[in-house]
Enzyme design. Structure first.
Site, PDB file in Angstrom:
ATOM      1  N   THR A  42      50.745  69.153 -14.034  1.00 47.89           N
ATOM      2  CA  THR A  42      50.102  69.846 -15.467  1.00 47.89           C
ATOM      3  C   THR A  42      49.610  68.596 -16.339  1.00 47.89           C
ATOM      4  OG1 THR A  42      51.649  71.400 -15.215  1.00 47.89           O
ATOM      5  CG2 THR A  42      50.787  71.087 -17.412  1.00 47.89           C
ATOM      6  N   ILE A 186      51.668  71.735 -28.675  1.00 48.41           N
ATOM      7  CA  ILE A 186      50.399  71.986 -27.986  1.00 48.41           C
ATOM      8  C   ILE A 186      49.504  72.783 -28.814  1.00 48.41           C
ATOM      9  CG2 ILE A 186      49.582  73.411 -25.841  1.00 48.41           C
ATOM     10  CD1 ILE A 186      51.979  72.503 -24.422  1.00 48.41           C
ATOM     11  N   VAL A 239      51.985  88.510 -33.633  1.00 50.75           N
ATOM     12  CA  VAL A 239      50.678  89.162 -32.974  1.00 50.75           C
ATOM     13  C   VAL A 239      51.311  90.194 -32.120  1.00 50.75           C
ATOM     14  CG1 VAL A 239      48.745  88.857 -31.628  1.00 50.75           C
ATOM     15  CG2 VAL A 239      49.625  87.077 -33.303  1.00 50.75           C
ATOM     16  N   HIS A 447      53.978  40.507 -39.915  1.00 53.48           N
ATOM     17  CA  HIS A 447      53.527  40.982 -41.083  1.00 53.48           C
ATOM     18  C   HIS A 447      52.114  40.716 -41.242  1.00 53.48           C
ATOM     19  CE1 HIS A 447      52.899  41.884 -45.389  1.00 53.48           C
ATOM     20  NE2 HIS A 447      52.061  40.812 -45.455  1.00 53.48           N
TER      21      HIS A 447
HETATM   22  C1  FAD Z   1      48.324  70.784 -22.855  1.00 55.43           C
HETATM   23  C2  FAD Z   1      49.314  70.062 -22.858  1.00 55.43           C
HETATM   24  C3  FAD Z   1      49.835  69.000 -23.256  1.00 55.43           C
HETATM   25  C4  FAD Z   1      50.738  68.338 -22.988  1.00 55.43           C
HETATM   26  N1  FAD Z   1      50.939  67.141 -23.499  1.00 55.43           N
HETATM   27  C5  FAD Z   1      52.028  66.325 -23.432  1.00 55.43           C
HETATM   28  C6  FAD Z   1      52.274  65.134 -24.011  1.00 55.43           C
HETATM   29  O1  FAD Z   1      51.527  64.569 -24.752  1.00 55.43           O
HETATM   30  N2  FAD Z   1      53.363  64.278 -23.667  1.00 55.43           N
HETATM   31  C7  FAD Z   1      54.326  64.972 -22.759  1.00 55.43           C
HETATM   32  O2  FAD Z   1      55.393  64.112 -22.396  1.00 55.43           O
HETATM   33  N3  FAD Z   1      54.386  66.023 -22.377  1.00 55.43           N
HETATM   34  C8  FAD Z   1      52.978  66.700 -22.624  1.00 55.43           C
HETATM   35  N4  FAD Z   1      52.839  68.086 -21.728  1.00 55.43           N
HETATM   36  C9  FAD Z   1      54.106  68.384 -21.069  1.00 55.43           C
HETATM   37  C10 FAD Z   1      53.850  67.864 -19.522  1.00 55.43           C
HETATM   38  O3  FAD Z   1      52.787  68.078 -19.075  1.00 55.43           O
HETATM   39  C11 FAD Z   1      54.956  68.279 -18.763  1.00 55.43           C
HETATM   40  O4  FAD Z   1      56.193  68.115 -19.506  1.00 55.43           O
HETATM   41  C12 FAD Z   1      54.994  67.467 -17.290  1.00 55.43           C
HETATM   42  O5  FAD Z   1      53.734  67.764 -16.836  1.00 55.43           O
HETATM   43  C13 FAD Z   1      56.183  67.981 -16.452  1.00 55.43           C
HETATM   44  O6  FAD Z   1      56.230  67.497 -15.201  1.00 55.43           O
HETATM   45  P1  FAD Z   1      56.779  68.058 -13.751  1.00 55.43           P
HETATM   46  O7  FAD Z   1      56.587  67.079 -12.995  1.00 55.43           O
HETATM   47  O8  FAD Z   1      57.983  68.707 -14.117  1.00 55.43           O
HETATM   48  O9  FAD Z   1      55.771  69.308 -13.599  1.00 55.43           O
HETATM   49  P2  FAD Z   1      54.231  69.590 -13.558  1.00 55.43           P
HETATM   50  O10 FAD Z   1      53.330  68.465 -14.245  1.00 55.43           O
HETATM   51  O11 FAD Z   1      53.906  71.076 -14.162  1.00 55.43           O
HETATM   52  O12 FAD Z   1      53.999  69.261 -11.908  1.00 55.43           O
HETATM   53  C14 FAD Z   1      54.432  70.328 -11.070  1.00 55.43           C
HETATM   54  C15 FAD Z   1      53.349  70.360  -9.825  1.00 55.43           C
HETATM   55  O13 FAD Z   1      53.975  71.210  -8.829  1.00 55.43           O
HETATM   56  C16 FAD Z   1      52.948  71.847  -8.110  1.00 55.43           C
HETATM   57  N5  FAD Z   1      53.693  73.023  -7.362  1.00 55.43           N
HETATM   58  C17 FAD Z   1      54.253  74.109  -7.979  1.00 55.43           C
HETATM   59  N6  FAD Z   1      54.826  74.726  -6.795  1.00 55.43           N
HETATM   60  C18 FAD Z   1      54.595  74.194  -5.866  1.00 55.43           C
HETATM   61  C19 FAD Z   1      54.720  74.504  -4.441  1.00 55.43           C
HETATM   62  N7  FAD Z   1      55.391  75.799  -4.291  1.00 55.43           N
HETATM   63  N8  FAD Z   1      54.274  73.658  -3.591  1.00 55.43           N
HETATM   64  C20 FAD Z   1      53.464  72.704  -3.785  1.00 55.43           C
HETATM   65  N9  FAD Z   1      53.178  72.132  -5.293  1.00 55.43           N
HETATM   66  C21 FAD Z   1      53.754  73.344  -6.228  1.00 55.43           C
HETATM   67  C22 FAD Z   1      52.248  72.301  -9.244  1.00 55.43           C
HETATM   68  O14 FAD Z   1      50.701  72.693  -8.628  1.00 55.43           O
HETATM   69  C23 FAD Z   1      51.822  70.990 -10.183  1.00 55.43           C
HETATM   70  O15 FAD Z   1      50.954  70.135  -9.981  1.00 55.43           O
HETATM   71  C24 FAD Z   1      51.692  68.771 -22.188  1.00 55.43           C
HETATM   72  C25 FAD Z   1      51.425  69.969 -21.462  1.00 55.43           C
HETATM   73  C26 FAD Z   1      50.264  70.721 -21.750  1.00 55.43           C
HETATM   74  C27 FAD Z   1      50.387  72.059 -21.089  1.00 55.43           C
END
Ligand code: FAD
Length: 468
Positions: A42, A186, A239, A447
């Site tokens: 993500t 967000i 909403v 500074h």
């Molecule tokens: C618009 C937006 C802005 C954000 N901005 C920030 C920010 O500025 N700073 C910050 O710290 N966080 C931010 N976040 C949050 C951040 O993106 C998440 O906290 C972070 O990506 C979580 O990481 P993760 O590895 O747990 O999961 P994810 O990044 O969600 O990755 C999970 C991955 O697993 C894959 N997957 C799922 N199920 C399967 C499966 N069964 N087999 C194979 N692959 C699979 C998915 O395709 C995905 O690519 C933001 C989120 C959004 C939506």
């Protein structure tokens, strides 16, 4: 026959890909199963990185239009080239996700492209992208499947008129009226982007305040500053439904506690009411991995789930849904599985809202300290009294440090102001080392820098700021 690995991580986001790299550094044979066409999850594809690209670009546009005259810079007509702005964002995303692919090659990590399912501890089955099945034998399995936008009953997404953050990152034109449902980070970041580019923006929030987890005083100031930029807020409002038409959407609004319904017309709606853990198709029930009532996978302090040999990290488990939290957990789980003492200090995880001004916090808020009946001291310093902020004509906001009344140990810091997201890190480091406000106050600060406001706030904890 199954391919055999020491460490198989499902999900290639910041939790999964960082865990994979650290495990490879520690000598393990590693595979990462990711079903998206690009690595980075993500965060890199539809989260942190593209949103920060649009925030940076839209900020330049807004600054050029409104903020340069004070510096004696005159510009002619300023025009928006939205396709070029989007192309920049897409390139940043592509460069970052390719960067992770490069790191995988460097560390000899196998990217198994497809959707992973856990058959049992020690075995992952993959529905391979493009067809076929693959079986992976895994010494350890780490779930890092992340999260997805939480849906809102009665407001179905079409990613054109009614969008999640993913749709809001790719609108084809600037909406005339964007309604953001949800006053969290967000919604406020994406609302800021489109407000700067010319949209009328209304944020509808169920609670009586925005950014609920944040220090109350900072939240109030934040709302005032966003209102000054033209964003409108409807707090304590819910909403209850959305009706689509050719030209737009008619939302039904009600007071949060119930009451008379009213209509709000707009052309685009962003649903940003939060995110929920994503575990679809993983086969958790069948292999007995326990989740809590919010769908989060339950783990112990070693990130192990209720099934031995299966671990979980990132957005799919408890704690703030933030990329750096997921990354640190990825490092920790790899180190634990290599026999080391990996750990994450959940008391010192910064949270940042990348609007302008930025808002950043770490540790506990005043509200939390009061609730826990902890005696504390406050030191505050406004950017109006900081020379560097004045030079840049960016004087909105303040630094607030909370320290233990008896020991002076820093318990929290809350900053609203220019580059707050960068400034907070000196306090994060101080907290990681168990530092006191006095430690920060006695540290020599360059500074003129914005960081001097942090030092002055630390001095103010002991009622001896110099410049106010
Ligand atoms: C618009 C937006 C802005 C954000 N901005 C920030 C920010 O500025 N700073 C910050 O710290 N966080 C931010 N976040 C949050 C951040 O993106 C998440 O906290 C972070 O990506 C979580 O990481 P993760 O590895 O747990 O999961 P994810 O990044 O969600 O990755 C999970 C991955 O697993 C894959 N997957 C799922 N199920 C399967 C499966 N069964 N087999 C194979 N692959 C699979 C998915 O395709 C995905 O690519 C933001 C989120 C959004 C939506």
């Amino acid at each position: 026959m199954a391919d055999s690995y020491d460490f198989v991580v499902i999900g290639g986001g910041p939790g999964g890909y960082v865990a994979a790299i650290r495990a490879a550094q520690l000598g393990m044979k590693v595979a990462c199963v990711e079903k998206r066409a690009a690595l980075g999850g993500t965060c890199l594809n539809v989260g942190c990185i593209p949103s920060k690209a649009l925030l940076a670009s839209s900020e330049k546009f807004a600054e050029t239009k409104r903020h340069l005259a004070v510096h004696g810079v005159k510009v002619g007509a300023v025009e928006l080239d939205l396709p070029a702005m989007m192309a920049h964002k897409d390139k940043v995303v592509a460069d970052n996700t390719k960067g992770v692919e490069f790191l995988f090659r460097k560390h000899k990590i196998a990217w198994v492209k497809g959707a992973g399912r856990i058959a049992r501890a020690g075995r992952v089955e993959v529905a391979v992208a493009g067809g076929g099945e693959a079986s992976l034998d895994a010494g350890h399995i780490v779930i890092a499947t992340g999260s997805e936008s939480a849906p809102l009953a009665g407001v179905a997404l079409d990613e054109k008129q009614i969008v999640s953050s993913t749709g809001a990152l790719a609108l084809a034109k600037v909406p005339s009226h964007l309604v953001v449902i949800g006053g969290g980070y967000i919604g406020l970041e994406m609302g800021s982007v489109w407000r700067r580019l010319g949209a009328q923006v209304t944020v509808v929030e169920f609670l009586d305040r925005i950014v609920p987890g944040m220090d109350g005083e900072v939240g109030k100031q934040f709302q005032r500053l966003l209102e000054r930029q033209g964003i409108k807020f409807r707090l304590s409002t819910k909403v209850t439904g959305a009706a689509r038409s050719e030209s737009g959407v008619k939302l039904a609004l009600e007071p949060a506690q119930g009451g008379a319904s009213e209509a709000l017309d707009c052309d685009v709606v962003l649903v940003a009411i939060g995110r929920r853990p994503y575990t679809e198709g993983l086969g958790l029930e069948a292999c007995g991995v326990a989740r809590d009532n919010r769908g989060m996978i339950q783990v112990d302090e070693r990130f192990e789930t209720s099934v031995k040999g299966i671990y979980a990290i990132g957005d799919v488990i408890r704690g703030p849904m933030l990329a750096h939290k997921a990354e640190d957990e990825g490092v920790a789980v790899a180190e634990i599985l290599a026999g080391q003492k990996g750990h994450v200090n959940y008391d010192a995880i910064p949270g940042i809202v990348y609007t302008w001004p930025e808002v950043a916090s770490v540790g506990r808020t005043e509200e939390q300290l009061k609730q826990a009946q902890v005696q504390y001291k406050i030191g505050k310093f406004p950017f109006t009294a900081n020379g560097r902020a004045r030079a840049a004509a960016e004087t909105d906001g303040f630094v607030k440090i909370l320290a233990d009344a008896a020991t002076d140990r820093v318990l929290g810091c809350h900053i609203i102001g220019p580059d707050a997201g960068t400034l907070i890190h000196e306090v994060v480091v101080a907290m990681e080392f168990g530092g006191s406000a006095e430690d920060i106050a006695r540290t020599c600060h360059g500074h003129p820098t914005l960081n001097e406001a942090v030092k002055e706030a630390a001095l103010a904890v002991d009622k001896r700021p110099i410049h106010i």
